[in-house]
Design an enzyme around this catalytic site. Structure first.
Site, PDB file in Angstrom:
ATOM      1  N   HIS A 108      -2.497   7.812   6.668  1.00  0.00           N
ATOM      2  CA  HIS A 108      -1.696   8.383   5.930  1.00  0.00           C
ATOM      3  C   HIS A 108      -2.435   9.837   5.174  1.00  0.00           C
ATOM      4  O   HIS A 108      -1.769  10.766   5.543  1.00  0.00           O
ATOM      5  CB  HIS A 108      -0.954   7.855   4.962  1.00  0.00           C
ATOM      6  CG  HIS A 108       0.243   6.760   5.218  1.00  0.00           C
ATOM      7  ND1 HIS A 108       1.118   7.402   5.785  1.00  0.00           N
ATOM      8  CD2 HIS A 108       0.369   5.648   5.195  1.00  0.00           C
ATOM      9  CE1 HIS A 108       2.161   6.263   5.901  1.00  0.00           C
ATOM     10  NE2 HIS A 108       1.455   5.126   5.509  1.00  0.00           N
ATOM     11  N   HIS A 140      -4.974   1.740   7.436  1.00  0.00           N
ATOM     12  CA  HIS A 140      -3.437   2.275   7.460  1.00  0.00           C
ATOM     13  C   HIS A 140      -3.164   3.249   6.426  1.00  0.00           C
ATOM     14  O   HIS A 140      -2.751   4.441   6.821  1.00  0.00           O
ATOM     15  CB  HIS A 140      -2.290   1.208   7.288  1.00  0.00           C
ATOM     16  CG  HIS A 140      -0.880   1.409   7.399  1.00  0.00           C
ATOM     17  ND1 HIS A 140      -0.109   0.979   8.115  1.00  0.00           N
ATOM     18  CD2 HIS A 140      -0.339   2.243   6.455  1.00  0.00           C
ATOM     19  CE1 HIS A 140       1.139   1.430   7.779  1.00  0.00           C
ATOM     20  NE2 HIS A 140       1.005   2.227   6.867  1.00  0.00           N
ATOM     21  N   CYS A 188       5.545   0.101   7.407  1.00  0.00           N
ATOM     22  CA  CYS A 188       5.203   1.088   6.376  1.00  0.00           C
ATOM     23  C   CYS A 188       6.477   1.486   5.578  1.00  0.00           C
ATOM     24  O   CYS A 188       7.505   1.424   6.192  1.00  0.00           O
ATOM     25  CB  CYS A 188       4.799   2.064   7.243  1.00  0.00           C
ATOM     26  SG  CYS A 188       4.431   3.512   6.349  1.00  0.00           S
ATOM     27  N   LEU A 189       6.352   1.754   4.390  1.00  0.00           N
ATOM     28  CA  LEU A 189       7.420   2.075   3.706  1.00  0.00           C
ATOM     29  C   LEU A 189       8.096   3.334   3.829  1.00  0.00           C
ATOM     30  O   LEU A 189       9.263   3.570   3.588  1.00  0.00           O
ATOM     31  CB  LEU A 189       6.974   2.179   2.138  1.00  0.00           C
ATOM     32  CG  LEU A 189       6.276   0.926   1.357  1.00  0.00           C
ATOM     33  CD1 LEU A 189       6.120   1.239   0.119  1.00  0.00           C
ATOM     34  CD2 LEU A 189       7.526  -0.097   1.424  1.00  0.00           C
ATOM     35  N   GLY A 198       0.663  -1.233   0.004  1.00  0.00           N
ATOM     36  CA  GLY A 198       0.054  -0.186  -0.014  1.00  0.00           C
ATOM     37  C   GLY A 198       0.725   1.301   0.097  1.00  0.00           C
ATOM     38  O   GLY A 198       2.164   1.249   0.696  1.00  0.00           O
ATOM     39  N   GLN A 248       3.049  10.010   0.997  1.00  0.00           N
ATOM     40  CA  GLN A 248       4.431   9.228   1.220  1.00  0.00           C
ATOM     41  C   GLN A 248       5.322   9.547   0.032  1.00  0.00           C
ATOM     42  O   GLN A 248       6.510   9.356   0.298  1.00  0.00           O
ATOM     43  CB  GLN A 248       4.193   7.801   1.146  1.00  0.00           C
ATOM     44  CG  GLN A 248       3.440   7.283   2.552  1.00  0.00           C
ATOM     45  CD  GLN A 248       3.154   5.753   2.547  1.00  0.00           C
ATOM     46  OE1 GLN A 248       2.240   5.143   1.964  1.00  0.00           O
ATOM     47  NE2 GLN A 248       4.212   5.312   3.189  1.00  0.00           N
TER      48      GLN A 248
END
Ligand code: NI
Length: 181
Positions: free
Chosen positions: A147, A143, A101-102, A53, A58
């Site tokens: 963000h 999630h 999370c990235l 995701g 991000q």
């Protein structure tokens, strides 16, 4: 690895702590070619980073856009594109599961969330759709929608644990161990 892996550099993913990850994103007015192109780039960056995701903040874009693919890594890609996703209903229960999370590479923590949600979103054709999500998809959409509101999974854990993770990341960024944002 899923998706089209090209030699072109992917969009860089911001690493926490970063003020752009804490800023609430604004709604998209209309899903047009520009937004579709952005979502394709987001999917490419997500696949390149082996994520399931990715939310637009991000990559430093403060718009309410999420891409996901929770299909098994060895199977065919099943990309999802959600614009202006909005949770309409949450189940009363809560299930705890490990999240990563990235934007917080190599950091994991158990987060408790409702097991089932219903959401409304615009698809890639600017059509309004509803979706009921359970299991991994429910966890993942919650999630990613977080963000869009400037919330990271570490905001759901204790302040002690959160500070340990954020300090570790700040140190790794400073030492150059993580790719610069
Ligand atoms: Ni994330």
């Amino acid at each position: 690895m899923k998706g089209n892996v090209t030699t072109m550099a992917s969009l860089p993913i911001l690493i926490a702590p970063d003020p752009r990850l804490k800023k609430p994103a604004v709604a998209v007015e209309r899903v047009d070619d520009e937004i579709r192109h952005l979502m394709d780039g987001m999917l490419e960056a997500m696949y390149a980073a082996n994520g399931i995701g990715l939310a637009a903040p991000q990559i430093g874009v403060s718009q309410r856009i999420v891409v996901l693919d929770i299909a098994p890594p060895d199977g065919p890609a099943q990309p999802m594109r959600l614009v202006n996703p909005e949770i309409l209903w949450r189940s009363d229960d809560a299930v705890s599961g490990e999240e990563g999370c990235l934007s917080l590479p190599d950091q994991y923590a158990d987060v408790s969330r409702p097991s089932r949600v219903r959401l409304r979103y615009l698809d890639h054709e600017n059509e309004l759709r509803e979706l009921e999500a359970v299991g991994l998809l429910a966890k993942c959409v919650q999630h990613e929608i977080d963000h869009l509101d400037g919330v990271l999974f570490v905001d759901h854990v204790s302040a002690v644990k959160r500070n340990i993770i954020l300090r570790k990341l700040a140190k790794a960024k400073k030492s150059g161990a993580l790719a610069p944002a």
